[in-house]
Design an enzyme around this catalytic site. Structure first.
Site, PDB file in Angstrom:
ATOM      1  N   ARG A 116       0.983  -1.048  -0.014  1.00 35.88           N
ATOM      2  CA  ARG A 116      -0.001  -0.091   0.180  1.00 35.88           C
ATOM      3  C   ARG A 116       0.926   1.152   0.277  1.00 35.88           C
ATOM      4  O   ARG A 116       1.966   1.216   0.361  1.00 35.88           O
ATOM      5  CB  ARG A 116      -0.973   0.218   1.277  1.00 35.88           C
ATOM      6  CG  ARG A 116      -0.398   0.400   2.572  1.00 35.88           C
ATOM      7  CD  ARG A 116      -0.301   1.787   2.900  1.00 35.88           C
ATOM      8  NE  ARG A 116       0.493   1.774   4.395  1.00 35.88           N
ATOM      9  CZ  ARG A 116       1.842   2.344   4.261  1.00 35.88           C
ATOM     10  NH1 ARG A 116       2.296   2.174   2.949  1.00 35.88           N
ATOM     11  NH2 ARG A 116       2.129   2.485   5.408  1.00 35.88           N
ATOM     12  N   ASP A 172      -3.198   7.056  12.688  1.00 34.80           N
ATOM     13  CA  ASP A 172      -4.135   5.866  12.901  1.00 34.80           C
ATOM     14  C   ASP A 172      -4.234   5.712  14.499  1.00 34.80           C
ATOM     15  O   ASP A 172      -5.034   5.456  14.928  1.00 34.80           O
ATOM     16  CB  ASP A 172      -3.768   4.912  11.911  1.00 34.80           C
ATOM     17  CG  ASP A 172      -2.464   4.310  12.144  1.00 34.80           C
ATOM     18  OD1 ASP A 172      -1.478   4.968  12.644  1.00 34.80           O
ATOM     19  OD2 ASP A 172      -2.116   3.298  11.397  1.00 34.80           O
ATOM     20  N   HIS A 178       0.737   9.167  11.066  1.00 36.52           N
ATOM     21  CA  HIS A 178       0.652   9.267  12.336  1.00 36.52           C
ATOM     22  C   HIS A 178      -0.460   9.900  12.880  1.00 36.52           C
ATOM     23  O   HIS A 178      -0.325  10.729  13.818  1.00 36.52           O
ATOM     24  CB  HIS A 178       1.919  10.044  12.786  1.00 36.52           C
ATOM     25  CG  HIS A 178       3.560   9.718  12.361  1.00 36.52           C
ATOM     26  ND1 HIS A 178       3.458   8.443  13.361  1.00 36.52           N
ATOM     27  CD2 HIS A 178       4.063   9.524  11.486  1.00 36.52           C
ATOM     28  CE1 HIS A 178       4.974   8.143  12.875  1.00 36.52           C
ATOM     29  NE2 HIS A 178       5.025   8.719  11.637  1.00 36.52           N
ATOM     30  N   ASP A 216      -2.050   0.135   7.564  1.00 38.51           N
ATOM     31  CA  ASP A 216      -1.405  -0.739   6.852  1.00 38.51           C
ATOM     32  C   ASP A 216      -2.415  -2.123   6.548  1.00 38.51           C
ATOM     33  O   ASP A 216      -2.783  -2.493   5.394  1.00 38.51           O
ATOM     34  CB  ASP A 216      -0.071  -1.109   7.191  1.00 38.51           C
ATOM     35  CG  ASP A 216       0.782   0.053   7.384  1.00 38.51           C
ATOM     36  OD1 ASP A 216       0.334   1.126   6.960  1.00 38.51           O
ATOM     37  OD2 ASP A 216       1.678  -0.194   8.096  1.00 38.51           O
ATOM     38  N   TYR A 265       9.412   5.937  16.207  1.00 37.19           N
ATOM     39  CA  TYR A 265       7.941   5.827  16.052  1.00 37.19           C
ATOM     40  C   TYR A 265       7.378   5.480  17.469  1.00 37.19           C
ATOM     41  O   TYR A 265       6.337   6.389  17.715  1.00 37.19           O
ATOM     42  CB  TYR A 265       7.782   4.431  15.194  1.00 37.19           C
ATOM     43  CG  TYR A 265       6.286   4.154  14.873  1.00 37.19           C
ATOM     44  CD1 TYR A 265       5.782   4.683  13.509  1.00 37.19           C
ATOM     45  CD2 TYR A 265       5.353   3.582  15.982  1.00 37.19           C
ATOM     46  CE1 TYR A 265       4.501   4.332  13.355  1.00 37.19           C
ATOM     47  CE2 TYR A 265       4.176   3.310  15.602  1.00 37.19           C
ATOM     48  CZ  TYR A 265       3.533   3.780  14.273  1.00 37.19           C
ATOM     49  OH  TYR A 265       2.208   3.546  13.970  1.00 37.19           O
ATOM     50  N   GLY A 309      11.535  -2.523   2.428  1.00 42.87           N
ATOM     51  CA  GLY A 309      12.158  -1.510   3.487  1.00 42.87           C
ATOM     52  C   GLY A 309      11.737  -0.125   2.835  1.00 42.87           C
ATOM     53  O   GLY A 309      12.470   0.951   3.160  1.00 42.87           O
ATOM     54  N   GLY A 361       8.776   1.467   3.058  1.00 48.57           N
ATOM     55  CA  GLY A 361       7.486   1.992   3.536  1.00 48.57           C
ATOM     56  C   GLY A 361       6.081   1.755   2.625  1.00 48.57           C
ATOM     57  O   GLY A 361       5.125   2.438   2.662  1.00 48.57           O
ATOM     58  N   SER A 393       4.522  -1.123   2.977  1.00 51.33           N
ATOM     59  CA  SER A 393       3.976  -2.161   3.759  1.00 51.33           C
ATOM     60  C   SER A 393       4.134  -3.833   3.497  1.00 51.33           C
ATOM     61  O   SER A 393       3.010  -4.540   3.565  1.00 51.33           O
ATOM     62  CB  SER A 393       2.264  -1.817   3.857  1.00 51.33           C
ATOM     63  OG  SER A 393       1.990  -0.850   4.946  1.00 51.33           O
ATOM     64  N   SER A 394       5.491  -3.953   3.067  1.00 46.23           N
ATOM     65  CA  SER A 394       5.926  -5.288   2.621  1.00 46.23           C
ATOM     66  C   SER A 394       5.317  -6.235   3.964  1.00 46.23           C
ATOM     67  O   SER A 394       5.014  -7.360   3.633  1.00 46.23           O
ATOM     68  CB  SER A 394       7.201  -5.426   2.173  1.00 46.23           C
ATOM     69  OG  SER A 394       8.002  -4.973   3.284  1.00 46.23           O
TER      70      SER A 394
HETATM   71  C1  GLA Z   1       3.556   2.746   9.887  1.00 48.05           C
HETATM   72  C2  GLA Z   1       2.617   2.047  10.674  1.00 48.05           C
HETATM   73  C3  GLA Z   1       1.164   2.580  10.623  1.00 48.05           C
HETATM   74  C4  GLA Z   1       1.151   4.174  10.635  1.00 48.05           C
HETATM   75  C5  GLA Z   1       2.346   4.652   9.783  1.00 48.05           C
HETATM   76  C6  GLA Z   1       2.373   6.206   9.850  1.00 48.05           C
HETATM   77  O1  GLA Z   1       3.446   2.524   8.420  1.00 48.05           O
HETATM   78  O2  GLA Z   1       2.434   0.767  10.474  1.00 48.05           O
HETATM   79  O3  GLA Z   1       0.319   2.097  11.528  1.00 48.05           O
HETATM   80  O4  GLA Z   1       1.021   4.461  11.820  1.00 48.05           O
HETATM   81  O5  GLA Z   1       3.470   4.199  10.048  1.00 48.05           O
HETATM   82  O6  GLA Z   1       1.171   6.874   9.365  1.00 48.05           O
END
Ligand code: GLA
Length: 343
Positions: free
Chosen positions: A20, A29, A27, A156, A205, A110, A112, A114-115
């Site tokens: 995705r 969710d 930041h 994600d 995070y 790596g 970002g 969502s692998s």
């Molecule tokens: C990562 C986390 C998500 C979200 C984003 C930032 O992808 O897995 O839950 O918090 O960072 O929006």
């Protein structure tokens, strides 16, 4: 010989999930805010057979297979690292019936995109996790937290399960209500890697989330907090974190409106504003991300560009005119794993 002994047979179980990209709403969710990701055309697939007392997966994407006995008791200690996401799902499900098969993925690692959520969702589906998209997303969110120690939100996992082709997914993380927002055909989406892997992401995070929780104790739920109350917070760092969450949720709403109206210049300006807030108030940008964003904002035909996902490296997403070509991936809005499914 039973079917679990012959992995070359046609697979009898299949679990898959896409990657995705988050278009806007980062930041937010984990504080019950709004997000707007879309699933993309890259995907992870697990195919195999059930049976036996272990999960054994060969992998075409990375060297080293997964071989973990069931029931799993310590997923976080599993090697190789990608296998932790599979093991964590099995641990939370209490799985005792094994799985033997193969995992393939073309989601950039790596970056970002969502692998890891794709691996856990594909594993949950292959292991026949019960429930609907929200139940499975929550399970995989807990699996991600167990596997990595990062207190992530649910964006994600929901994106890769519930997104719909040609639409972005507007998700309210406090109610888990979903709306599919049609994407204008004239919108072209690009993802450009900053060249920086997201190594610092986990500890930073968790700190950002902790800052937000301090703010929430002072002013209540951040998405709906009064701006005057936020501006009255003494600690400038906590104040800035809260300001980001509140303003970002408003931008998500306005962005959905702009897309519905086909107003791409306004949508692009909201993406720019989102990035600036993530850089200045949330402090999750980096010099590498700034270089890419600066370069994209100077490129004709780019409406807007912002870091996407957790930040601290990874990728930038840009909304562009269809003629624009960038040094990255042009991504299209794809179906999530349960998009057409009413389970
Ligand atoms: C990562 C986390 C998500 C979200 C984003 C930032 O992808 O897995 O839950 O918090 O960072 O929006």
């Amino acid at each position: 010989m039973n079917s679990t002994d012959s992995p070359t047979d046609a697979p009898t179980v299949l679990g898959w999930a896409p990657g995705r990209v988050n278009l806007i709403g980062d930041h937010t969710d984990y504080m019950g805010g709004l997000v707007m990701p879309m699933a993309i055309q890259f995907r992870t697939v697990i195919a195999g057979h059930r049976g036996g007392g272990a999960i054994k997966l060969t992998s075409g994407a990375v060297p080293g297979g997964l071989d973990v006995d069931l029931p799993v008791t310590d997923a976080a200690a599993t090697e190789p690292r990608w296998g932790r996401h599979v093991a964590a799902v099995a641990q939370l499900l209490g799985t005792v019936e094994g799985l033997r098969g193969h995992i393939e993925s073309d989601i950039p690692l790596g970056a970002g995109l969502s692998s890891s959520a794709a691996v856990s969702v594909a594993a949950a589906l292959a292991l026949d996790a019960p429930g609907d998209a929200i139940d499975i997303a929550r399970l995989c969110q807990r699996a991600e937290q167990l596997a990595t120690g990062v207190p992530c939100g649910v964006m994600d996992q929901m994106a890769v399960l519930a997104a719909r082709r040609d639409h972005a997914l507007l998700l309210d993380c406090s109610t888990m209500q979903v709306e599919h927002v049609p994407l204008p055909a004239s919108a072209s989406w690009w993802v450009v890697h900053s060249g920086q892997e997201r190594e610092l992401a986990s500890s930073q995070y968790a700190q950002r989330r902790a800052d937000c929780e301090v703010a929430e104790r002072l002013v209540g739920p951040l998405p709906s907090a009064e701006l005057a109350d936020i501006e009255a917070i003494d600690d400038p760092r906590i104040r800035a974190r809260a300001r980001h969450v509140r303003s970002e949720c408003r931008r998500v709403r306005d962005f959905a409106e702009a897309l519905r109206a086909g107003d791409l210049p306004s949508a692009g300006r909201l993406m720019d504003a989102s990035h600036d807030s993530l850089r200045d108030d949330f402090e999750v940008s980096s010099p590498a991300l700034e270089r890419v964003v600066g370069m994209l904002r100077g490129t004709p035909g780019v409406y807007g560009a912002r870091l996407t996902g957790a930040g601290f490296g990874g990728c930038v997403v840009a909304l562009c005119e269809p003629t624009v070509r960038l040094d990255g991936w042009q991504v299209t809005a794809s179906d999530g794993a349960l998009a057409g499914d009413r389970r």
